[in-house]
Design a protein around this motif. Structure first.
Motif, short mmCIF file in Angstrom:
data_model
loop_
_atom_site.label_atom_id
_atom_site.label_comp_id
_atom_site.label_asym_id
_atom_site.label_seq_id
_atom_site.Cartn_x
_atom_site.Cartn_y
_atom_site.Cartn_z
N TRP A 171 18.09 0.96 3.15
CA TRP A 171 17.40 0.15 2.15
C TRP A 171 17.72 0.62 0.74
O TRP A 171 17.72 1.82 0.46
N PRO A 172 17.92 -0.30 -0.21
CA PRO A 172 18.05 0.08 -1.62
C PRO A 172 16.74 0.65 -2.15
O PRO A 172 15.65 0.28 -1.71
N ARG A 173 16.86 1.54 -3.11
CA ARG A 173 15.69 2.24 -3.66
C ARG A 173 14.63 1.27 -4.18
O ARG A 173 13.43 1.44 -3.91
N GLY A 174 15.03 0.26 -4.93
CA GLY A 174 14.05 -0.64 -5.54
C GLY A 174 13.21 -1.36 -4.51
O GLY A 174 11.99 -1.50 -4.67
N GLU A 175 13.83 -1.84 -3.44
CA GLU A 175 13.09 -2.55 -2.40
C GLU A 175 12.13 -1.61 -1.67
O GLU A 175 11.02 -1.99 -1.31
N VAL A 176 12.57 -0.38 -1.45
CA VAL A 176 11.70 0.60 -0.78
C VAL A 176 10.47 0.89 -1.64
O VAL A 176 9.34 0.95 -1.15
N GLU A 177 10.67 1.08 -2.94
CA GLU A 177 9.54 1.35 -3.83
C GLU A 177 8.54 0.21 -3.80
O GLU A 177 7.32 0.43 -3.70
N ALA A 178 9.04 -1.02 -3.88
CA ALA A 178 8.14 -2.17 -3.89
C ALA A 178 7.41 -2.31 -2.56
O ALA A 178 6.22 -2.64 -2.52
N ALA A 179 8.11 -2.05 -1.46
CA ALA A 179 7.49 -2.20 -0.15
C ALA A 179 6.42 -1.15 0.09
O ALA A 179 5.33 -1.46 0.61
N ILE A 180 6.69 0.10 -0.28
CA ILE A 180 5.69 1.14 -0.09
C ILE A 180 4.48 0.89 -0.98
O ILE A 180 3.33 1.08 -0.57
N ALA A 181 4.72 0.45 -2.20
CA ALA A 181 3.61 0.12 -3.09
C ALA A 181 2.74 -0.97 -2.50
O ALA A 181 1.50 -0.93 -2.59
N GLU A 182 3.35 -1.97 -1.87
CA GLU A 182 2.59 -3.05 -1.26
C GLU A 182 1.78 -2.55 -0.07
O GLU A 182 0.62 -2.93 0.11
N ALA A 183 2.38 -1.70 0.75
CA ALA A 183 1.64 -1.14 1.88
C ALA A 183 0.43 -0.35 1.39
O ALA A 183 -0.68 -0.49 1.92
N HIS A 184 0.62 0.47 0.36
CA HIS A 184 -0.48 1.25 -0.18
C HIS A 184 -1.56 0.34 -0.77
O HIS A 184 -2.76 0.62 -0.62
N ARG A 185 -1.15 -0.73 -1.39
CA ARG A 185 -2.13 -1.68 -1.94
C ARG A 185 -2.99 -2.26 -0.83
O ARG A 185 -4.19 -2.52 -1.02
N LEU A 186 -2.40 -2.45 0.33
CA LEU A 186 -3.11 -3.00 1.48
C LEU A 186 -3.81 -1.93 2.31
O LEU A 186 -4.37 -2.23 3.38
N GLY A 187 -3.78 -0.69 1.86
CA GLY A 187 -4.50 0.38 2.54
C GLY A 187 -3.76 1.01 3.70
O GLY A 187 -4.38 1.71 4.52
N ALA A 188 -2.45 0.81 3.78
CA ALA A 188 -1.66 1.38 4.88
C ALA A 188 -0.75 2.49 4.37
O ALA A 188 -0.29 2.46 3.23
N ARG A 189 -0.50 3.46 5.23
CA ARG A 189 0.49 4.48 4.97
C ARG A 189 1.82 4.05 5.59
O ARG A 189 1.85 3.25 6.51
N VAL A 190 2.89 4.63 5.08
CA VAL A 190 4.23 4.25 5.53
C VAL A 190 4.97 5.46 6.06
O VAL A 190 4.93 6.54 5.46
N THR A 191 5.63 5.27 7.19
CA THR A 191 6.51 6.30 7.73
C THR A 191 7.88 5.68 7.99
O THR A 191 8.02 4.46 8.00
N ALA A 192 8.88 6.54 8.18
CA ALA A 192 10.24 6.04 8.38
C ALA A 192 11.00 6.92 9.36
O ALA A 192 10.92 8.15 9.29
#
Length: 366
Positions: A171-192
């Protein structure tokens, strides 16, 4: 006993490991809950003896997943039962294409914290396992799985790039940043999922909460993980398969095969260096897919072999892991989910391979 019958009062007459350094003499299980006060009906209680740990945690497991993708409910049940009989009573399901919500209605099966379905790049993961998408859709799919899961989302951070012939970031850096921010906004943690080195810095700097496998950690990225408090789940029983995988891909992808062998050879040093730097380390077997369920004792033993002190390796599957996942341990009023052993597991973690009794929701299983 049917799921609708009241669990008997249990008297646990033994040494209760409430925490790494806190031991109490016995507890009771009443209506499926722990109490340290003698309850009504104590004279008729069923008595069990032994050393007691909270139900073990497998923080990287896949119920409902087989080597070719999703499996039926009967197979999923067998997987969950195998984990239960090994003492695993809490599972973080790190990606599954199957709907296992029906498990939540079964008091005889381990509790599951789901991360939804894996999210991978197109043709960059195991067939039938993941949503396979392109970067422009990453935020939308992360939001979808954040809403479907139980507070976690699972990305495939790297995989073999067939054109390059080796592991590469997905994944490109920008898309990863936006996706993790969205998960956090929804109250979820992200793993990879990450085997290699290249994806790690971008993922951590983008705010990821955990990395699975993490075999690609280096002296440059270990301090970054420690500074940000990013946990790892090394899945060493899975990393043991790397030499066989490398042999199978040698002819077509020699660079990838050599890379996998290097990651395998360094696995214990990598985990020990991460632990010594203060990175939170938790147990996960990667059961499902190609690995059998019920391997949690082997994973704890592997952490000790890597150089993690036995008490901390125990915490990685017991007290520490439960707190990391926001679940109770052996405290007053908590679900009576516990495992009993003939000997003190703090003295020798190999004791975990032979549970004396498994108690789930106040009932003796098996």
């Amino acid at each position: 006993m049917s799921d609708h019958e009241v669990a008997p009062v249990l008297r646990i007459d033994g040494r209760v490991l409430v925490g790494p350094d806190e031991v109490r003499d016995g507890l009771w299980a009443v209506d499926g809950r722990i109490t340290y006060e003698r309850p009504p009906g104590a004279d008729d209680a069923v008595t069990l003896t032994g050393w007691v740990l909270p139900g073990l945690v497998d923080a990287h497991c896949h119920v409902g997943l087989g080597h070719q993708g999703p499996v039926d409910a009967a197979t999923s049940e067998k997987q969950a039962l195998a984990d239960r009989e090994a003492g695993t009573l809490l599972i973080r399901d790190a990606g599954s294409p199957s709907d296992t919500r029906w498990v939540d209605g079964r008091e005889d099966l381990p509790k599951i914290i789901r991360a939804g379905r894996h999210i991978a790049r197109t043709r960059r993961y195991i067939r039938n396992f993941a949503h396979e998408i392109e970067p422009g859709d990453l935020v939308a799919y992360v939001a979808r799985e954040a809403r479907r899961g139980d507070g976690w989302v699972k990305l495939v951070g790297d995989w073999i790039d067939r054109d390059a012939g080796d592991l590469a970031a997905c994944w490109p850096r920008g898309e990863v940043e936006a996706a993790i921010a969205e998960a956090h906004r929804l109250g979820a943690r992200v793993t990879a999922h990450c085997f290699a080195e290249d994806a790690l810095r971008d993922l951590v700097e983008a705010g990821i909460d955990c990395v699975e496998h993490a075999t690609g950690l280096t002296e440059d990225t270990i301090p970054l993980f420690a500074e940000r408090g990013v946990a790892i789940v090394p899945t060493l029983v899975n990393i043991a398969t790397f030499p066989g995988l490398a042999a199978g891909g040698e002819a077509r992808y020699p660079r990838w095969s050599a890379h996998m062998r290097r990651l395998h050879a360094a696995r214990y040093d990598t985990v020990r260096a991460a632990y010594e730097a203060g990175i939170p380390v938790f147990t996960g077997t990667d059961a499902g897919g190609s690995l059998a369920h019920g391997l949690i004792a082997e994973e704890v033993a592997e952490l000790v072999k890597a150089g993690i002190p036995p008490l901390d390796a125990l915490s990685a599957t017991a007290w520490g892991a439960r707190r990391w996942l926001g679940r109770p341990v052996l405290e007053e009023g908590a679900p009576a989910d516990l495992v009993m052993y003939d000997e003190d597991p703090r003295a020798d973690v190999r004791v975990l391979a032979s549970p004396r009794r498994v108690v789930l929701n106040g009932r003796v299983t098996g």
